[in-house]
Design an enzyme around this catalytic site. Structure first.
Site, PDB file in Angstrom:
ATOM      1  N   HIS A  27       1.375   5.361   6.363  1.00 46.40           N
ATOM      2  CA  HIS A  27       1.087   6.116   5.002  1.00 46.40           C
ATOM      3  C   HIS A  27       0.966   7.574   5.150  1.00 46.40           C
ATOM      4  O   HIS A  27       1.309   8.191   6.128  1.00 46.40           O
ATOM      5  CB  HIS A  27      -0.453   5.522   4.541  1.00 46.40           C
ATOM      6  CG  HIS A  27      -0.738   4.074   4.655  1.00 46.40           C
ATOM      7  ND1 HIS A  27      -1.283   3.415   5.348  1.00 46.40           N
ATOM      8  CD2 HIS A  27      -0.432   3.254   3.215  1.00 46.40           C
ATOM      9  CE1 HIS A  27      -1.367   2.227   5.021  1.00 46.40           C
ATOM     10  NE2 HIS A  27      -0.786   1.998   3.600  1.00 46.40           N
ATOM     11  N   ASP A  70      -2.942   6.199  11.602  1.00 49.63           N
ATOM     12  CA  ASP A  70      -2.235   5.879  10.587  1.00 49.63           C
ATOM     13  C   ASP A  70      -0.856   6.680  10.620  1.00 49.63           C
ATOM     14  O   ASP A  70      -1.013   8.037  10.033  1.00 49.63           O
ATOM     15  CB  ASP A  70      -3.058   5.793   9.278  1.00 49.63           C
ATOM     16  CG  ASP A  70      -2.200   5.513   8.248  1.00 49.63           C
ATOM     17  OD1 ASP A  70      -0.935   5.110   8.102  1.00 49.63           O
ATOM     18  OD2 ASP A  70      -2.872   5.565   6.866  1.00 49.63           O
ATOM     19  N   SER A 107       0.935  -1.224  -0.013  1.00 53.70           N
ATOM     20  CA  SER A 107      -0.211  -0.046   0.010  1.00 53.70           C
ATOM     21  C   SER A 107       0.651   1.243   0.006  1.00 53.70           C
ATOM     22  O   SER A 107       0.376   2.349  -0.345  1.00 53.70           O
ATOM     23  CB  SER A 107      -1.031   0.019   1.140  1.00 53.70           C
ATOM     24  OG  SER A 107      -0.068  -0.064   2.347  1.00 53.70           O
TER      25      SER A 107
END
Length: 429
Positions: A401, A398, A157
């Site tokens: 990312h 998060d 990702s």
């Protein structure tokens, strides 16, 4: 006088000088030698004192020694520039040149402003390499060079994060954004398999393939222990690789899933041939998977056509706990300035750089896209608590990312710069 006679005379003179040097008729006492050694020690101490106290080392020089020595520049040539080494500069004008969150190719999870983040300074930091400048990213030039070609992103990702950044950056070079579409009609929110975005005016496809390990994840063989719930086939690449042989640019990324939590702790072990190895550690398994990848690149890519990149490890910035233990990054609103707080280089980078060098030695067009050092400073660039709508309130932050626009845009600026440096499709322009 001929060249041979000249060399003979030189050697004769050198031998005489050497003889005189070693047989010079002076005798030194132990006291004289002690004084000489003391003088030499004081001289060296003075030089060291001058360099460290009188003219202190730049903090970045200390980092190169103590933290990231393997991935900082190795070439001191004045004509060489390592774009991955430098510093972040606050630049209001950089923000004005970017795409924004209205870009239709962004996942909701990367649209931090729309998810409630109010400080936008994380979008205004520009990477400045030391001793040179990054060429300005030119979307039209990139698309024109890539006309009738394919650009492939393959990995986890983090690679998708970079792919979506690239789509939005390239879209700035297109007048009618409706001429950019997913070739098979899939929505950008699709997270399994692959997506292929077509830039119709240039007949360019920019593709993303979700293969977190790059090699095959499979069911265990019939003779495996009951403890084995699945296997990672270290010597067998995912079948997607057959689709990339004619690609013009391939950007690989891996390593973020190669940890105990996503493998051994889940009952997933490592297989080579027909044998499941129950004792192999994750680090060694990752190294062996990279050798399998290198073999494919060497056998299936042409130096005059395919430009291969391998992204280095993308750092995380969880503080006060791991991702599932209350770790957070939401209080960070500016890049790190304390060099002593930078993490040591991940061992994965050492393996990646070594396998890239191995491929380069076969004259393949392969580049180690080193984004670790520059990204390590950007503790302010993650979605943190600003998650997409519908995310449970108690969901982990998060801090792995990146918000978009944001740090991955710089990765793509480096990618473009290295392509230019390597003469990417120059003859096709």
């Amino acid at each position: 006088m001929d060249l041979q006679t000249h060399h003979q005379q030189q050697n004769t003179t050198k031998n005489k000088n050497t003889k005189l040097l070693f047989y010079f008729p002076i005798k030194f006492s132990n006291k004289d030698i002690s004084h000489a050694l003391l003088f030499l020690f004081l001289l060296l101490s003075s030089i060291l004192f001058y360099n460290i106290i009188i003219t202190p080392l730049d903090p970045q020089s200390l980092i190169s020694i103590a933290f990231l020595s393997k991935i900082l520049p190795k070439n001191s040539s004045k004509t060489y520039c390592d774009y991955s080494y430098g510093k972040w500069i606050f630049d209001e004008s950089y923000f004005l040149d970017q795409y924004n969150e209205n870009c239709p190719f962004l996942d909701p999870g990367f649209r931090c402003r729309k998810s409630g983040r109010t400080d936008l300074n994380y979008q205004k930091w520009r990477w400045q390499p030391q001793g040179c400048d990054l060429p300005r990213f030119n979307a039209k030039d990139f698309l024109e060079r890539s006309r009738n070609g394919r650009i492939v992103f393959a990995g986890d990702s983090i690679g998708r994060n970079q792919w979506e950044s690239m789509l939005c950056m390239l879209a700035q070079g297109v007048t009618n954004i409706s001429t950019i579409y997913e070739e098979f009609g899939n929505p950008i929110t699709k997270h399994r398999g692959y997506l292929c975005m077509k830039f119709h005016d240039y007949n360019v496809s920019v593709e993303y393939y979700r293969v977190p390990f790059l090699v095959v994840v499979d069911r265990p063989p019939a003779n495996a222990s009951k403890q084995v719930r699945g296997v990672i086939r270290l010597d067998k690449l995912h079948w997607y690789f057959t689709k990339w042989v004619d690609a013009d640019v391939i950007i690989f990324n891996a390593g973020h899933w190669w940890n105990q939590d996503k493998t051994v702790h889940m009952g997933i072990h490592f297989q080579e041939g027909t044998t499941v190895n129950m004792t192999m550690n994750v680090v060694e398994a990752f190294r062996r998977s990279l050798n399998t990848l290198a073999s494919w690149v060497i056998q299936n890519t042409k130096p005059e056509k395919t430009h291969v990149f391998f992204l280095s490890f993308s750092p995380v910035h969880y503080r006060d706990g791991a991702w599932n233990e209350g770790g957070h990054c939401h209080t960070n609103t500016a890049p790190e300035t304390d060099y002593t707080k930078l993490e040591k280089e991940p061992i994965n980078n050492i393996f990646i750089s070594e396998v890239v060098e191995q491929m380069q030695n076969t004259r393949r067009n392969v580049t180690f896209l080193n984004i670790t050092y520059l990204s390590e400073f950007r503790k302010d660039g993650h979605p943190s608590e600003y998650r997409e709508s519908g995310t449970p309130a108690d969901a982990p932050q998060d801090c792995s990312h990146w918000c978009l626009p944001g740090v991955p845009d710089t990765w793509n600026e480096l990618l473009y710069a290295y392509l230019l440096l390597n003469g990417y499709r120059t003859k096709l322009k």
